[in-house]
Motif scaffolding. Structure first.
Motif, mmCIF file in Angstrom:
data_model
loop_
_atom_site.group_PDB
_atom_site.id
_atom_site.type_symbol
_atom_site.label_atom_id
_atom_site.label_comp_id
_atom_site.label_asym_id
_atom_site.label_seq_id
_atom_site.Cartn_x
_atom_site.Cartn_y
_atom_site.Cartn_z
ATOM 1 N N UNK A 28 -86.034 -2.734 -110.745
ATOM 2 C CA UNK A 28 -85.567 -2.700 -109.355
ATOM 3 C C UNK A 28 -84.050 -2.853 -109.267
ATOM 4 N N UNK A 29 -83.361 -2.643 -110.394
ATOM 5 C CA UNK A 29 -81.906 -2.819 -110.433
ATOM 6 C C UNK A 29 -81.166 -1.607 -109.889
ATOM 7 N N UNK A 30 -81.890 -0.571 -109.479
ATOM 8 C CA UNK A 30 -81.254 0.561 -108.806
ATOM 9 C C UNK A 30 -82.084 0.880 -107.570
ATOM 10 N N UNK A 31 -81.414 1.323 -106.515
ATOM 11 C CA UNK A 31 -82.127 1.520 -105.256
ATOM 12 C C UNK A 31 -81.663 2.801 -104.567
ATOM 13 N N UNK B 77 -78.085 5.558 -100.646
ATOM 14 C CA UNK B 77 -78.004 6.365 -99.427
ATOM 15 C C UNK B 77 -77.241 5.630 -98.317
ATOM 16 N N UNK B 78 -77.648 4.386 -98.032
ATOM 17 C CA UNK B 78 -77.019 3.634 -96.935
ATOM 18 C C UNK B 78 -75.532 3.409 -97.189
ATOM 19 N N UNK B 79 -75.186 3.006 -98.419
ATOM 20 C CA UNK B 79 -73.781 2.702 -98.705
ATOM 21 C C UNK B 79 -72.931 3.971 -98.702
ATOM 22 N N UNK B 80 -73.485 5.084 -99.203
ATOM 23 C CA UNK B 80 -72.728 6.339 -99.181
ATOM 24 C C UNK B 80 -72.437 6.747 -97.737
ATOM 25 N N UNK B 81 -73.453 6.624 -96.855
ATOM 26 C CA UNK B 81 -73.218 6.953 -95.444
ATOM 27 C C UNK B 81 -72.123 6.076 -94.870
ATOM 28 N N UNK B 82 -72.173 4.799 -95.186
ATOM 29 C CA UNK B 82 -71.208 3.845 -94.659
ATOM 30 C C UNK B 82 -69.803 4.122 -95.221
ATOM 31 N N UNK B 83 -69.720 4.405 -96.535
ATOM 32 C CA UNK B 83 -68.415 4.683 -97.162
ATOM 33 C C UNK B 83 -67.765 5.923 -96.543
ATOM 34 N N UNK B 84 -68.589 6.941 -96.264
ATOM 35 C CA UNK B 84 -68.048 8.196 -95.754
ATOM 36 C C UNK B 84 -67.437 8.060 -94.368
#
Lengths: 273, 299
Positions: free
Chosen positions: A144-147, A152-159
């Motif tokens: 479970x060390x990758x999600x 997806x959520x962080x990429x949307x937020x970073x963009x």
């Protein structure tokens, strides 16, 4: 006059529902403070006049709750940190870097959302055995060390960061790592925090996987530990319930502490809508 | 000679691969490989006695397992479980959210109480209800006049509804929060205008509120069905699939066939079936979310 009757009726309904919702929790607390004989006594005791607190220390030591909670804290904290790290890195690459096969790789990340962990337990259990990880922390953490949802959520937020910020940082001589640590992470801490809470709660509440890959008290998480506890004698139900309360308490505290953030998130959405 | 720009591009690509590598190694080992492997294991028949070699039987094992009652009965139990939990959960969550929507003195206390079960895990909720339903000492058993015997969880008719009730209670906090947020997004002026036009409260609810929050209702329905098909902990802690297989839902059956019977072939076929069911539901969810975005853009 009619509106006041309506308001009174509304309160009556609210109170009845509140009592029904709270009742199981209330009885769990009451019974954890009674002796085993008192729990079995009829008519039942609905208020503990002489509470016995020793069930909690018994659950902690004799019921191994101390060990289970320690394991759960270690597993959940490390899983959250690992998932955060891998997700932040991958999300950064998908948001700010250009590279061959980018779209395909991002689609693969999203595809993992279609594969629930329950479906792959059979080969995963074998993998854990082959790696020699049965009854170890890596078995509980690494899968479970990758999600996918985290990436997806962080990429949307970073963009959503303004393009000029990146250009300004480049002008200031920032490399990608410095830009990530000094600019991207601080400006996205709301989303990072939200994902951290989500990752922690999902890890903490896992049941099937820890049940499959552990069989010793030293590596059982608290959810699976409750299964051991449930098997105690009926006259030890006070210990069972004390243990259950101890298992639930950390989550109650976390949700209580972060309640304002949760409420703020909800009301912000409401204002926008 | 490589130009400076091209060198930067190569360096950035290398950096990108380094950054996505950790996540992809884990996805490869614990998501994609086991998914393919599960399909593959489903094509091998496990011999009745350990030690004998597994035999390749191809897709014939799929057709034999999927048409057999050892799969169809758990599939039916899972369907029943979903039918018991999902509509009731949504209606209760929405009803309580409507009741707690209006501003009244002390309403925040009620809202906190209604959200509170979100802090309980499946295991915590199950153990609490296990003690309440205990045939000799449980309070619920006492109230319905049962003393001793097998109790509600040992009753073939009532075991599954009882387990479903535990899940409804455990998920009520989440349903309440979800529905309250949806109600907050309904514009008050729209409801006020309808009230001025003489629409009754019931009419406003079914003609304005329900259509406007329908994306949330669909969303709650889909994730409810998905998590219903993934039910495991509550079964393991309350009934172990009993009495006489009456709560033996699909995932519990997969667990039993794999872990107790060590039959990887049969359990893999069932896991693939579960995967197909869940993928179809997830696709349905994505389509609905897209539609929701479309509506929002249009407005």
């Amino acid at each position: 006059m009619r509106t006041s009757v309506r308001t009174a009726l509304r309160y009556v309904f609210l109170i009845i529902i509140a009592l029904v919702v709270l009742f199981p929790i209330y009885i769990a607390v009451v019974n954890s403070l009674l002796s085993g004989q008192q729990i079995a006594h009829r008519p039942p005791t609905l208020f503990p006049l002489h509470p016995l607190w020793n069930s909690f220390s018994l659950a902690w030591s004799f019921g191994h709750l101390g060990t289970y909670l320690r394991t759960s804290v270690i597993v959940s904290v490390l899983t959250t940190l690992a998932a955060l790290t891998t997700s932040v890195l991958a999300a950064y690459a998908f948001a700010f870097l250009e590279f061959p096969l980018k779209r395909i790789m991002f689609s693969l990340c999203l595809a993992t959302l279609m594969v629930p962990a329950e479906v792959t337990i059979i080969p995963n259990f074998r993998t854990i055995q082959i790696l020699g990880w049965y009854n170890t922390y890596p078995a509980l953490i690494i899968p479970f060390a990758a999600s996918g949802i985290g990436i997806f959520l962080l990429r949307q937020s970073f963009r959503q960061l303004p393009r000029e910020l990146h250009d300004a940082a480049v002008l200031d001589g920032y490399g990608h790592w410095r830009f990530l640590v000094r600019v991207v992470l601080p400006l996205n801490r709301a989303m990072i925090g939200a994902f951290a809470i989500f990752a922690f709660l999902s890890s903490w509440n896992q049941y099937l996987w820890p049940l499959l890959v552990t069989n010793s008290d030293s590596h059982r998480t608290v959810q699976v530990g409750l299964r051991q506890l449930e098997g105690l004698n009926p006259d030890q139900q006070n210990i069972v319930l004390a243990g259950t309360i101890l298992a639930a308490l950390p989550i109650f505290l976390i949700l209580f502490i972060f309640q304002r953030q949760l409420v703020r998130g909800l009301t912000a959405g409401a204002v926008k809508g | 000679m490589i130009s400076g720009r091209r060198r930067t591009r190569i360096r950035n690509s290398a950096l990108a691969y380094v950054m996505i590598l950790p996540a992809f190694v884990i996805f490869m080992i614990f998501v994609f490989y086991p998914l393919v492997k599960t399909f593959y294991l489903g094509m091998y028949r496990v011999p009745p006695f350990p030690g004998l070699p597994q035999k390749y039987v191809g897709l014939s094992q799929y057709s034999s397992v999927l048409s057999h009652s050892e799969f169809l009965t758990p599939l039916w139990d899972s369907t029943l479980y979903v039918l018991f939990t999902v509509p009731a959960g949504i209606i209760l969550g929405l009803g309580i959210a409507v009741l707690a929507h209006r501003h009244l003195a002390g309403i925040r206390i009620f809202r906190t109480i209604f959200s509170s079960t979100i802090a309980t895990s499946v295991a915590v909720a199950s153990v609490i209800f296990f003690t309440l339903l205990d045939p000799t000492t449980g309070l619920f058993s006492y109230w319905i006049g049962q003393r001793g015997g097998v109790g509600i969880l040992g009753n073939p008719t009532w075991a599954l509804p009882a387990v479903a009730t535990v899940s409804i209670w455990q998920n009520l906090g989440f349903a309440f929060i979800l529905m309250s947020a949806a109600l907050n997004s309904v514009p008050d002026d729209l409801l006020d205008a309808a009230a001025v036009d003489g629409a009754s409260g019931t009419r406003r609810f079914f003609r304005i509120t329900v259509p406007l929050i329908s994306p949330t209702l669909f969303f709650a329905m889909i994730i409810g069905v998905i998590s219903g098909f993934q039910a495991f902990g509550q079964i393991d802690l309350l009934t172990q699939g009993g009495p006489d297989g009456h709560t033996n839902v699909l995932l519990y059956q997969i667990y039993t066939v794999f872990f107790t019977n060590a039959d990887t072939g049969t359990s893999s076929v069932m896991a693939v079936a579960l995967f197909v069911i869940l993928v179809l539901l997830t696709i349905a969810q994505f389509l609905l979310v897209q539609r929701k975005v479309f509506y929002a853009d249009k407005r």
